[in-house]
Design a protein around this motif. Structure first.
Motif, short mmCIF file in Angstrom:
data_model
loop_
_atom_site.label_atom_id
_atom_site.label_comp_id
_atom_site.label_asym_id
_atom_site.label_seq_id
_atom_site.Cartn_x
_atom_site.Cartn_y
_atom_site.Cartn_z
N UNK A 321 0.94 -1.00 -0.07
CA UNK A 321 0.04 0.00 0.00
C UNK A 321 0.85 1.14 -0.03
N UNK A 322 1.93 1.21 0.55
CA UNK A 322 2.95 2.28 0.59
C UNK A 322 3.46 2.41 -0.85
N UNK A 323 3.79 1.60 -1.37
CA UNK A 323 4.50 1.49 -2.67
C UNK A 323 3.57 2.02 -3.97
N UNK A 324 2.16 1.69 -3.55
CA UNK A 324 1.17 1.76 -4.51
C UNK A 324 1.21 3.32 -5.43
N UNK A 325 1.66 4.25 -4.66
CA UNK A 325 1.74 5.49 -5.18
C UNK A 325 2.41 5.55 -6.23
N UNK A 326 3.66 5.40 -6.11
CA UNK A 326 4.65 5.02 -7.00
C UNK A 326 4.39 4.44 -8.47
N UNK A 327 3.52 3.10 -8.26
CA UNK A 327 2.82 2.34 -9.17
C UNK A 327 1.74 3.06 -9.97
N UNK A 328 1.03 4.03 -9.19
CA UNK A 328 0.04 4.93 -9.87
C UNK A 328 0.64 6.01 -10.55
N UNK A 329 1.79 6.75 -10.02
CA UNK A 329 2.29 7.81 -10.83
C UNK A 329 2.96 7.15 -12.05
N UNK A 330 3.55 5.89 -12.03
CA UNK A 330 4.18 5.13 -13.02
C UNK A 330 2.94 4.83 -14.42
N UNK A 331 2.06 4.71 -13.77
CA UNK A 331 0.78 4.31 -14.60
C UNK A 331 0.55 5.45 -15.49
N UNK A 332 0.61 6.39 -14.87
CA UNK A 332 0.18 7.85 -15.66
C UNK A 332 1.53 8.26 -16.67
N UNK A 333 2.69 7.93 -16.29
CA UNK A 333 3.75 8.12 -17.42
C UNK A 333 3.73 7.15 -18.27
N UNK A 334 3.57 5.85 -18.13
CA UNK A 334 3.40 4.87 -18.87
C UNK A 334 2.30 4.94 -19.89
N UNK A 335 1.38 5.85 -19.68
CA UNK A 335 0.21 6.09 -20.52
C UNK A 335 0.61 6.87 -21.65
N UNK A 336 1.89 7.73 -21.42
CA UNK A 336 2.45 8.82 -22.33
C UNK A 336 3.65 8.14 -23.13
N UNK A 337 3.69 6.90 -23.42
CA UNK A 337 4.78 6.23 -23.91
C UNK A 337 4.70 6.60 -25.48
N UNK A 338 3.81 6.98 -25.92
CA UNK A 338 3.42 7.18 -27.44
C UNK A 338 3.98 8.58 -27.55
N UNK A 339 4.29 9.31 -26.45
CA UNK A 339 4.64 10.58 -26.57
C UNK A 339 6.04 10.98 -26.26
N UNK A 340 6.93 9.68 -26.08
CA UNK A 340 8.39 9.91 -25.64
C UNK A 340 8.94 10.41 -26.94
N UNK A 341 9.88 11.34 -26.46
CA UNK A 341 10.85 12.13 -27.56
C UNK A 341 11.93 11.54 -27.89
N UNK A 342 12.32 11.35 -29.18
CA UNK A 342 13.70 10.63 -29.36
C UNK A 342 14.66 11.83 -29.63
N UNK A 343 15.72 11.83 -28.69
CA UNK A 343 16.81 12.77 -28.91
C UNK A 343 17.11 13.01 -30.15
N UNK A 344 17.38 13.94 -30.72
CA UNK A 344 17.95 14.29 -32.25
C UNK A 344 19.33 13.70 -32.39
N UNK A 345 19.38 13.07 -33.38
CA UNK A 345 20.80 12.47 -33.75
C UNK A 345 21.91 13.45 -33.63
N UNK A 346 21.59 14.72 -33.97
CA UNK A 346 22.71 15.65 -33.95
C UNK A 346 23.20 16.06 -32.73
N UNK A 347 22.35 16.06 -31.65
CA UNK A 347 22.67 16.18 -30.34
C UNK A 347 23.16 15.01 -29.41
N UNK A 348 22.92 13.80 -30.21
CA UNK A 348 23.44 12.41 -29.55
C UNK A 348 24.74 11.97 -29.69
#
Length: 380
Positions: A321-348
């Motif tokens: 139950x203590x660790x559940x908040x971390x799971x819930x926040x990660x759930x929100x982040x993971x729902x945005x995985x289609x919005x992950x930005x690839x760093x531009x090759x010119x800066x990598x």
């Protein structure tokens, strides 16, 4: 008076599990009655297990066919945690499961239901939560010593090479081959301890974490993974405290964890890079208090759980139950995985000797963001 030994089964002895194995083989308050590992021969302790005739099983179910244990320690890949923990509790064992609890927020009710039904607790191994220094600080926060929380912010810059992401079949993956959610990312694995700690410090009881109502994130990656290796996350608790978490693997130099927890009566500072790292509280009346260093090699979580097996008053401070908040926040982040930005090759950039992919300005941008306590609109 001799200490009653707790009978322990260790599920997963390679990788991080080796630290548990090493400790359990030396302790007098616990007896290792079995290990579960599909590749036990890869363990540097394999010969020791054979010499001591400690039985080795391929599955959790095989162990429990003819054995029982007071405590089951689970140090396996993320997608196995829920299934193995639930089964162990149903077979009469308390559980110490490595973080994160799960990659799937829909698992949370099952942990609660099983724990309540069986009367067995399930501790989650967020290291800092079990340390004396963190416990002391949290007691003072709960007692009102610091007053109202204003902003908690954390910075972790940890380079990770290609070998890190190739170390297993599940590293950086969204799902297992069976479709179970893994969601392995920088925020769900390597730096998860420090994200969770902000939630934990604001919980109104020793075993609770503060609920979070708003999560805004910018997610990036330079490595060839399915999730993200860099994040800037701004959150707000239900009581109005702002949280900021900046972390990246796409850096050349290691830095952190560093945090600054600001309250109305004072601020707590910590920098693991200091010569003698310590959590130092500086109050507005000019006084200070040193709470010690939580970021040290320790096995506090195992000590706590072994004691709790035989002492109802020693319940683990961090459970499902203590660790559940971390799971819930990660759930929100993971729902945005289609919005992950690839760093531009010119800066990598790529270091062929170390096999490290990194982006030159990430360290500076995340550090500036941390120092200002806010996320820039378009940082890259």
């Amino acid at each position: 008076m001799s200490v009653k030994q707790a009978e322990v089964v260790l599920i997963g002895i390679n990788g991080y599990g080796e630290s548990y194995l090493r400790s359990l083989l030396e302790r007098t308050d616990a007896i290792l009655i079995g290990v579960v590992e599909i590749a036990a021969e890869k363990s540097s302790f394999f010969d020791v297990l054979k010499e001591r005739t400690i039985p080795i099983f391929k599955t959790v179910e095989a162990f429990y066919e003819n054995h029982s244990a007071d405590l089951a320690i689970i140090s396996t890949p993320i997608h196995l945690h829920t299934k193995q923990a639930i089964y162990a509790m149903e077979q009469g064992s308390h559980v110490l499961c490595e973080k994160p609890l799960t990659g799937d927020p829909t698992d949370l009710p099952l942990w609660k239901e099983t724990s309540e039904k069986t009367g067995k607790w399930a501790a989650i191994g967020f290291n800092w939560s079990f340390t004396e220094s963190i416990q002391s600080l949290k007691q003072d926060i709960m007692a009102g010593v610091f007053g109202k929380a204003i902003q908690l912010k954390t910075l972790v810059l940890w380079p990770r090479t290609e070998d890190y992401f190739n170390r297993s079949s599940w590293a950086g993956k969204k799902h297992s081959p069976q479709g179970v959610m893994i969601m392995d990312s920088i925020a769900n694995n390597a730096t998860a301890h420090f994200l969770h700690n902000m939630f934990y410090m604001l919980g109104d009881q020793i075993e609770t974490s503060a609920a979070v109502k708003n999560v805004e994130a910018q997610l990036y990656r330079v490595n060839d993974i399915e999730t993200f290796d860099t994040c800037l996350v701004k959150m707000q608790t239900e009581t109005g405290t702002e949280l900021l978490f900046n972390a990246s693997h796409a850096v050349e130099e290691s830095e952190g964890p560093i945090f600054e927890y600001e309250f109305e009566k004072g601020t707590i500072y910590f920098n693991s890079e200091d010569e003698q790292p310590t959590m130092l509280a500086k109050f507005k009346d000019g006084t200070t208090k040193d709470y010690g260093n939580p970021h040290i090699p320790h096995i506090d979580k195992l000590n706590w759980c072994l004691k709790a097996v035989h002492d109802d008053k020693a319940q683990p401070p961090c459970d499902y139950s203590t660790a559940a908040v971390h799971v819930q926040v990660l759930g929100v982040l993971n729902n945005q995985l289609d919005q992950v930005i690839e760093f531009p090759k010119e800066t990598s950039l790529y270091n062929e000797e170390t096999k490290l992919h990194y982006v030159q300005n990430v360290q500076q941008v995340l550090t500036d963001s941390y120092q200002k306590g806010t996320i820039p609109v378009q940082p890259f």
